[in-house]
Structures are given as structure tokens and as C-alpha cells.
Design an enzyme around this catalytic site. Structure first.
Site, mmCIF file in Angstrom:
data_model
loop_
_atom_site.group_PDB
_atom_site.id
_atom_site.type_symbol
_atom_site.label_atom_id
_atom_site.label_comp_id
_atom_site.label_asym_id
_atom_site.label_seq_id
_atom_site.Cartn_x
_atom_site.Cartn_y
_atom_site.Cartn_z
ATOM 1 N N GLU A 88 49.634 48.805 82.113
ATOM 2 C CA GLU A 88 48.941 49.209 83.341
ATOM 3 C C GLU A 88 47.949 50.344 83.097
ATOM 4 O O GLU A 88 46.797 50.275 83.523
ATOM 5 C CB GLU A 88 50.014 49.655 84.355
ATOM 6 C CG GLU A 88 49.522 49.857 85.761
ATOM 7 C CD GLU A 88 50.611 50.501 86.628
ATOM 8 O OE1 GLU A 88 50.309 51.511 87.277
ATOM 9 O OE2 GLU A 88 51.748 49.995 86.619
ATOM 10 N N HIS A 93 51.953 56.375 76.423
ATOM 11 C CA HIS A 93 52.999 57.130 77.114
ATOM 12 C C HIS A 93 54.376 56.633 76.719
ATOM 13 O O HIS A 93 54.557 55.466 76.393
ATOM 14 C CB HIS A 93 52.835 57.076 78.635
ATOM 15 C CG HIS A 93 52.698 55.695 79.213
ATOM 16 N ND1 HIS A 93 51.526 54.977 79.154
ATOM 17 C CD2 HIS A 93 53.583 54.899 79.865
ATOM 18 C CE1 HIS A 93 51.688 53.809 79.757
ATOM 19 N NE2 HIS A 93 52.941 53.720 80.183
#
Ligand code: AMP
Length: 128
Positions: A88, A93
Site C-alpha cells: 500500500e 516499514h
């Protein structure tokens, strides 16, 4: 254009900060699987986790370790799951998720809906 995560680091978008140093930033995931679900990012804007240079990757894991220790103490979970997945947001991360069973890390599960006050309280507890 800056990623949404870079805009969070810059303070342009609100986040519930958990930890920060000159190279990394940790903040609560806004769609958490559990209370304490945190994202750890490098401030350097790189899309794919394994495209990070070795030094940044190594430092990111050590930074995540410190955050994970706080999450474990806060939630009393058995372990903190460390997950790199998702397409997304094009900014590397790590998801840190309190885990008592493998089901706790099922990203197809319905996410928790927390109030701003609850997010603030959790972030404050994790920072402390
Ligand atoms: P993915 O790239 O699939 O890992 O998704 C990015 C993660 O970032 C998702 O778990 C989102 O809930 C989370 N996320 C997206 N925007 C924000 C935001 N503004 N604040 C906190 N978490 C976010």
C-alpha cells in the site's frame, strides 16, 4: 512526491509517535490488529525493505528491537511479531504486532477501531 510516511515524519500528517531518532521513526498503525501495533520506518525514503543499504537495515532492526521491548512490556503479549509485508505505502516499514497466537498476525482480520484518546494513551505508554 513524498510518501505519506515521509509526510508523517515531517509533521505534516498527524501520527501517534512511539519513538524517534535521527534515522528512524516509529508510530502507531492507524488500522491496528492489536493495541500497540506499531510501524517502524527509516526516514530515508526507500520503497522496498531489501533495497535499504546494509547499514540502514541493520540500524532499523536494532531500533525496532527497542520498540518491540516496550510493546511487549506494555501489552504483556508472549512475543512481538515482526512483519514486513504490504504494497500500500511505497516506503519500507516493519509492522510490530503484539502476539499471543499466530492468528493475531492475520492481516485479513478485522482491524481495531480506536478513539484518538486511546491511540494517544497507547503511544504515551510506549514512549514512557
Ligand atoms: P502496507 O503497505 O500494506 O503494509 O500498509 C501500510 C500500513 O500503514 C497499513 O497497515 C495502514 O493501516 C498503515 N497506515 C497507512 N496510513 C497511515 C497513517 N496515516 N498513520 C498510521 N498508519 C497508517
Amino acid at each position: 512526491m513524498a510518501t505519506i510516511f515521509s509526510r508523517i515524519v515531517a509533521g505534516e500528517i498527524l501520527s501517534y509517535k512511539v519513538a524517534e531518532n535521527e534515522r528512524y521513526y516509529a508510530f502507531l498503525d492507524i488500522n491496528p490488529l492489536a493495541k500497540g501495533h506499531t510501524l517502524v520506518i527509516p526516514k530515508q525514503e526507500v520503497d522496498y525493505f531489501y533495497d535499504l543499504d546494509d547499514d540502514t537495515l541493520e540500524g532499523m532492526i536494532l531500533f525496532a528491537k527497542q520498540v518491540a521491548q516496550k510493546i511487549k512490556a506494555f501489552s504483556g503479549c508472549k512475543k512481538v511479531a515482526t512483519v514486513v509485508l504490504g504494497l500500500e505505502v511505497p516506503h519500507a516499514h516493519i509492522h510490530l504486532i503484539p502476539m499471543n497466537s499466530e492468528k493475531d498476525v492475520d492481516f485479513t482480520r478485522e482491524k481495531l477501531v480506536l478513539t484518538p484518546e486511546e491511540f494517544s494513551e497507547i503511544a504515551s505508554a510506549l514512549r514512557g
